[in-house]
Design a protein around this motif. Sequence first.
Motif, PDB file in Angstrom:
ATOM      1  N   HIS A  44       0.820  -1.211   0.000  1.00  0.00           N
ATOM      2  CA  HIS A  44       0.000   0.000   0.000  1.00  0.00           C
ATOM      3  C   HIS A  44       0.857   1.266   0.000  1.00  0.00           C
ATOM      4  O   HIS A  44       0.359   2.353  -0.290  1.00  0.00           O
ATOM      5  CB  HIS A  44      -0.936  -0.004   1.208  1.00  0.00           C
ATOM      6  N   TRP A  45       2.149   1.124   0.300  1.00  0.00           N
ATOM      7  CA  TRP A  45       3.090   2.243   0.238  1.00  0.00           C
ATOM      8  C   TRP A  45       3.860   2.207  -1.085  1.00  0.00           C
ATOM      9  O   TRP A  45       4.980   2.723  -1.172  1.00  0.00           O
ATOM     10  CB  TRP A  45       4.064   2.178   1.415  1.00  0.00           C
ATOM     11  N   ARG A  46       3.269   1.624  -2.098  1.00  0.00           N
ATOM     12  CA  ARG A  46       3.957   1.366  -3.372  1.00  0.00           C
ATOM     13  C   ARG A  46       4.496   2.624  -4.029  1.00  0.00           C
ATOM     14  O   ARG A  46       5.528   2.586  -4.704  1.00  0.00           O
ATOM     15  CB  ARG A  46       2.969   0.668  -4.324  1.00  0.00           C
ATOM     16  N   TYR A  47       3.803   3.759  -3.885  1.00  0.00           N
ATOM     17  CA  TYR A  47       4.248   5.006  -4.516  1.00  0.00           C
ATOM     18  C   TYR A  47       5.082   5.881  -3.577  1.00  0.00           C
ATOM     19  O   TYR A  47       5.612   6.902  -4.004  1.00  0.00           O
ATOM     20  CB  TYR A  47       3.041   5.820  -4.997  1.00  0.00           C
TER      21      TYR A  47
ATOM     22  N   GLN B 121      -7.190  17.126  -0.143  1.00  0.00           N
ATOM     23  CA  GLN B 121      -8.478  16.752  -0.718  1.00  0.00           C
ATOM     24  C   GLN B 121      -8.400  15.301  -1.177  1.00  0.00           C
ATOM     25  O   GLN B 121      -8.243  15.002  -2.367  1.00  0.00           O
ATOM     26  CB  GLN B 121      -8.826  17.686  -1.877  1.00  0.00           C
ATOM     27  N   ALA B 122      -8.471  14.397  -0.218  1.00  0.00           N
ATOM     28  CA  ALA B 122      -8.342  12.963  -0.482  1.00  0.00           C
ATOM     29  C   ALA B 122      -9.155  12.201   0.535  1.00  0.00           C
ATOM     30  O   ALA B 122      -9.711  12.780   1.474  1.00  0.00           O
ATOM     31  CB  ALA B 122      -6.864  12.549  -0.423  1.00  0.00           C
ATOM     32  N   GLY B 123      -9.208  10.880   0.360  1.00  0.00           N
ATOM     33  CA  GLY B 123      -9.986  10.034   1.238  1.00  0.00           C
ATOM     34  C   GLY B 123      -9.151   9.399   2.336  1.00  0.00           C
ATOM     35  O   GLY B 123      -8.197   9.993   2.842  1.00  0.00           O
ATOM     36  N   HIS B 124      -9.493   8.151   2.688  1.00  0.00           N
ATOM     37  CA  HIS B 124      -8.921   7.486   3.852  1.00  0.00           C
ATOM     38  C   HIS B 124      -7.451   7.096   3.674  1.00  0.00           C
ATOM     39  O   HIS B 124      -6.743   6.914   4.656  1.00  0.00           O
ATOM     40  CB  HIS B 124      -9.746   6.231   4.169  1.00  0.00           C
ATOM     41  N   CYS B 125      -7.003   6.959   2.442  1.00  0.00           N
ATOM     42  CA  CYS B 125      -5.637   6.498   2.165  1.00  0.00           C
ATOM     43  C   CYS B 125      -4.908   7.516   1.290  1.00  0.00           C
ATOM     44  O   CYS B 125      -4.595   7.241   0.127  1.00  0.00           O
ATOM     45  CB  CYS B 125      -5.673   5.143   1.463  1.00  0.00           C
ATOM     46  N   PRO B 126      -4.623   8.701   1.812  1.00  0.00           N
ATOM     47  CA  PRO B 126      -4.030   9.746   0.977  1.00  0.00           C
ATOM     48  C   PRO B 126      -2.674   9.368   0.403  1.00  0.00           C
ATOM     49  O   PRO B 126      -2.311   9.822  -0.687  1.00  0.00           O
ATOM     50  CB  PRO B 126      -3.922  10.942   1.933  1.00  0.00           C
ATOM     51  N   HIS B 127      -1.912   8.519   1.096  1.00  0.00           N
ATOM     52  CA  HIS B 127      -0.590   8.129   0.605  1.00  0.00           C
ATOM     53  C   HIS B 127      -0.658   7.354  -0.699  1.00  0.00           C
ATOM     54  O   HIS B 127       0.303   7.360  -1.475  1.00  0.00           O
ATOM     55  CB  HIS B 127       0.129   7.288   1.665  1.00  0.00           C
ATOM     56  N   ASP B 128      -1.777   6.687  -0.954  1.00  0.00           N
ATOM     57  CA  ASP B 128      -1.928   5.935  -2.203  1.00  0.00           C
ATOM     58  C   ASP B 128      -2.775   6.696  -3.214  1.00  0.00           C
ATOM     59  O   ASP B 128      -2.637   6.495  -4.414  1.00  0.00           O
ATOM     60  CB  ASP B 128      -2.551   4.568  -1.919  1.00  0.00           C
TER      61      ASP B 128
END
Length: 375
Positions: free
Chosen positions: A110-113, A337-344
């Motif tokens: 989930h931390w792929r990027y 401006q993102a949802g529950h998983c902003p890192h992805d």
Amino acid sequence: MSSSCAPVPYPVRTECPTANKFSSIVKVHPYRNKCGLSRRDFATKGIVAAGASVIPSTLPSQSAQGLERLPFKNDGYNFWTWRGHKIHYVEEGEGFPIVLIHGFGASAFHWRYNIPELAKKYKVYAVDLLGFGWSEKALVDYDALVWRDQVADFLKEIVKEPTILVGNSLGGFTALVAAEAMKEQVVGIVLLNSAGQFGSPNDEENEAQESPFQKFLLKPLKEIFQRVVLGFLFWQAKQPARVESVLKSVYKNTSNVDDYLIQSITRPADDPNAGEVYYRLMTRFMSNQRKYTLDSVLSKLSCPLLLVWGDLDPWVGPAKALRIKEFYPNTSIVNLQAGHCPHDEVPELVNKALVDWLATLPSTSTSTSITPQIL
């Protein structure tokens, strides 16, 4: 976590365009959601995974945003034996160490990027919590202390240096409790839409002692009922279409909800022990959350804290970030401006927020080994 959330409408916020694309903090209703993510949300919407992932091919290294993406390896990256259990982790880069901790049902993937980009300046670790991802689906009694101890021992045995902990959702609360246990080694914490709740003064009063009737008759019947219901919910939750639907409900921009993300969640759920791990998580871990509250943990910390918050998260809204900052003044907030998983979902913005904040910490400019006394 409480199962009695009471969502309340909050004022609509507008984006304030800035040079770095971060939106400014605006006033929100302070009680949008009293508990963030409920037990029912986890049971019916929680992303399910626990165990060794097997992906049939290697991921391409480029994403839609042009960011380098961490490739999947069929056999995983690195493994560490912790208390007799197989723990998977990724290690990339050189420099000051950062440890990334995934959320409920996710994995290091989930931390792929984030891993490839952060590894250009730092030594990056991403660990799979026990029961998730490529780590073993151990049949243990899960609670916050299990993952606290796992991360604390990971810092002692693998990292061995001062470090920054970064966690999303469940991983955020795990980062907090691990930091409290490893104050000498953790010099900063980053939370992305963290799990956990503030304590209520009435919690202890509401704890009633079990009667013999409850203990020997009602409790066994309740367990049988829970197994039947949760068995069905687990089967439903691990279906690819269901996982995709849940992901799209918590990603504002769904372009990164792709086949590999879905596979990284559904494949581990096929392990023979996955259903039992899910049952234990739902009935034991989730029901014991009142024992470990944000205020009780934060009151024992003093290191800098960064909140990178997806304000459009339907589960854990921005009011929670503001409440954390009110309680713990040594906090910086970046609202996205993102949802529950902003890192992805918006990895380029999260990477920038992390790098900019890390540059302000004197402790990240040099790295020294931890002395044997704390090991």
